[in-house]
Design a protein around this motif. Sequence first.
Motif, PDB file in Angstrom:
ATOM      1  N   THR A  83      -0.930  -4.155   3.903  1.00  0.00           N
ATOM      2  CA  THR A  83      -0.766  -3.088   4.890  1.00  0.00           C
ATOM      3  C   THR A  83      -2.124  -2.804   5.531  1.00  0.00           C
ATOM      4  OG1 THR A  83      -1.229  -1.304   3.327  1.00  0.00           O
ATOM      5  CG2 THR A  83       1.083  -2.024   3.516  1.00  0.00           C
ATOM      6  N   ARG A  84      -2.106  -2.241   6.702  1.00  0.00           N
ATOM      7  CA  ARG A  84      -3.353  -1.908   7.393  1.00  0.00           C
ATOM      8  C   ARG A  84      -4.215  -0.988   6.537  1.00  0.00           C
ATOM      9  NH1 ARG A  84      -3.134  -0.903  13.532  1.00  0.00           N
ATOM     10  NH2 ARG A  84      -2.402  -2.983  13.166  1.00  0.00           N
ATOM     11  N   GLN A  85      -3.582  -0.019   5.884  1.00  0.00           N
ATOM     12  CA  GLN A  85      -4.313   0.939   5.040  1.00  0.00           C
ATOM     13  C   GLN A  85      -4.991   0.220   3.862  1.00  0.00           C
ATOM     14  OE1 GLN A  85      -1.834   3.961   3.290  1.00  0.00           O
ATOM     15  NE2 GLN A  85      -3.561   5.345   2.973  1.00  0.00           N
ATOM     16  N   ALA A  86      -4.273  -0.692   3.206  1.00  0.00           N
ATOM     17  CA  ALA A  86      -4.850  -1.437   2.078  1.00  0.00           C
ATOM     18  C   ALA A  86      -6.008  -2.320   2.550  1.00  0.00           C
ATOM     19  CB  ALA A  86      -3.784  -2.287   1.396  1.00  0.00           C
ATOM     20  N   ILE A  87      -5.849  -2.960   3.691  1.00  0.00           N
ATOM     21  CA  ILE A  87      -6.890  -3.851   4.218  1.00  0.00           C
ATOM     22  C   ILE A  87      -8.151  -3.060   4.560  1.00  0.00           C
ATOM     23  CG2 ILE A  87      -7.500  -5.344   6.169  1.00  0.00           C
ATOM     24  CD1 ILE A  87      -4.494  -6.259   6.077  1.00  0.00           C
ATOM     25  N   VAL A  88      -7.993  -1.931   5.222  1.00  0.00           N
ATOM     26  CA  VAL A  88      -9.155  -1.106   5.581  1.00  0.00           C
ATOM     27  C   VAL A  88      -9.874  -0.619   4.326  1.00  0.00           C
ATOM     28  CG1 VAL A  88      -9.851   1.099   6.633  1.00  0.00           C
ATOM     29  CG2 VAL A  88      -8.308  -0.441   7.859  1.00  0.00           C
ATOM     30  N   LYS A  89      -9.130  -0.205   3.311  1.00  0.00           N
ATOM     31  CA  LYS A  89      -9.757   0.252   2.065  1.00  0.00           C
ATOM     32  C   LYS A  89     -10.521  -0.888   1.390  1.00  0.00           C
ATOM     33  CE  LYS A  89      -6.616   4.072   1.155  1.00  0.00           C
ATOM     34  NZ  LYS A  89      -5.541   4.591   0.311  1.00  0.00           N
ATOM     35  N   LYS A  90      -9.940  -2.080   1.380  1.00  0.00           N
ATOM     36  CA  LYS A  90     -10.622  -3.230   0.781  1.00  0.00           C
ATOM     37  C   LYS A  90     -11.910  -3.548   1.535  1.00  0.00           C
ATOM     38  CE  LYS A  90      -6.573  -5.585  -1.115  1.00  0.00           C
ATOM     39  NZ  LYS A  90      -5.743  -6.804  -1.050  1.00  0.00           N
ATOM     40  N   ILE A  91     -11.845  -3.512   2.860  1.00  0.00           N
ATOM     41  CA  ILE A  91     -13.034  -3.803   3.665  1.00  0.00           C
ATOM     42  C   ILE A  91     -14.121  -2.763   3.401  1.00  0.00           C
ATOM     43  CG2 ILE A  91     -13.940  -3.871   6.028  1.00  0.00           C
ATOM     44  CD1 ILE A  91     -11.228  -5.181   6.830  1.00  0.00           C
ATOM     45  N   LEU A  92     -13.736  -1.495   3.350  1.00  0.00           N
ATOM     46  CA  LEU A  92     -14.729  -0.447   3.091  1.00  0.00           C
ATOM     47  C   LEU A  92     -15.360  -0.590   1.705  1.00  0.00           C
ATOM     48  CD1 LEU A  92     -13.091   2.664   4.778  1.00  0.00           C
ATOM     49  CD2 LEU A  92     -15.157   1.437   5.501  1.00  0.00           C
ATOM     50  N   LEU A  93     -14.540  -0.871   0.704  1.00  0.00           N
ATOM     51  CA  LEU A  93     -15.105  -1.069  -0.635  1.00  0.00           C
ATOM     52  C   LEU A  93     -16.014  -2.296  -0.669  1.00  0.00           C
ATOM     53  CD1 LEU A  93     -12.213  -0.137  -3.092  1.00  0.00           C
ATOM     54  CD2 LEU A  93     -14.378   1.048  -2.739  1.00  0.00           C
ATOM     55  N   PHE A 119      -8.171 -10.606   4.045  1.00  0.00           N
ATOM     56  CA  PHE A 119      -7.182  -9.745   3.389  1.00  0.00           C
ATOM     57  C   PHE A 119      -5.825  -9.760   4.088  1.00  0.00           C
ATOM     58  CE2 PHE A 119     -11.179  -7.344   2.104  1.00  0.00           C
ATOM     59  CZ  PHE A 119     -11.242  -7.960   0.869  1.00  0.00           C
ATOM     60  N   SER A 120      -5.806 -10.142   5.351  1.00  0.00           N
ATOM     61  CA  SER A 120      -4.543 -10.160   6.095  1.00  0.00           C
ATOM     62  C   SER A 120      -3.774 -11.463   5.947  1.00  0.00           C
ATOM     63  CB  SER A 120      -4.794  -9.927   7.587  1.00  0.00           C
ATOM     64  OG  SER A 120      -5.348  -8.672   7.821  1.00  0.00           O
ATOM     65  N   PHE A 121      -4.482 -12.590   5.907  1.00  0.00           N
ATOM     66  CA  PHE A 121      -3.812 -13.875   6.029  1.00  0.00           C
ATOM     67  C   PHE A 121      -4.050 -14.872   4.901  1.00  0.00           C
ATOM     68  CE2 PHE A 121      -4.853 -12.329  10.362  1.00  0.00           C
ATOM     69  CZ  PHE A 121      -3.550 -12.037  10.767  1.00  0.00           C
ATOM     70  N   VAL A 122      -5.136 -14.733   4.145  1.00  0.00           N
ATOM     71  CA  VAL A 122      -5.502 -15.730   3.134  1.00  0.00           C
ATOM     72  C   VAL A 122      -4.846 -15.385   1.805  1.00  0.00           C
ATOM     73  CG1 VAL A 122      -7.444 -16.809   1.912  1.00  0.00           C
ATOM     74  CG2 VAL A 122      -7.691 -16.171   4.324  1.00  0.00           C
TER      75      VAL A 122
END
Length: 189
Positions: free
Chosen positions: A83-93, A148-151
């Motif tokens: 999800t967009r929310q999960a991806i953004v959190k992963k990127i920030l961490l 995080f979106s495609f791999v």
Amino acid sequence: MSYHRLKKILSSAHKMYGRNLLVANTASSGGLLLLGDVLEQKREGAKAIDKHRSGRMFAVGISQGPPHHYFYEWLDKLYKGRTRQAIVKKILLDQILAAPFFAITFIYVASLLEGKTFAECWQEFKEKFPAIYLFDWLIWPPSQYINFSFVPSQYRVLYINFVTVLWDIFLSYIKHRESETTVMDIKPE
């Protein structure tokens, strides 16, 4: 190279990434940091590759493979899905936790392997971290969005390692350029 031979190579790599993921991630981290350094030495115009320098960069890459492996496993457990929310959190961490950790370990391990003291490592880190972290914010968030979106999760470190070849050329440049501060400028505290 024939299509069938390429298919066989890719199939073997896929099996290795399924069975020995930690080993594969660690080996690719070391090998691709080595490649980045060799490419940087060529870009610098080196007539011969400094094997000791490249060996140190390989060792740094090997040392960073396991933390990368476990960090991405942890992120996937912490934030499931794409999800967009999960991806953004992963990127920030990744940017807030992993980027500073890998920058400091890169500088310290490479510098210690060069025979520098902890004080010299710290001085070099203070000098070079701002450039490393700024460039990190330019290259990694878009790369991690793709990651995080495609791999698929088992290939995340491999994907990052390939993006890292460009990053490693930059790191090798930053690490091996002349510092504006010499060791003589370091004042004991």
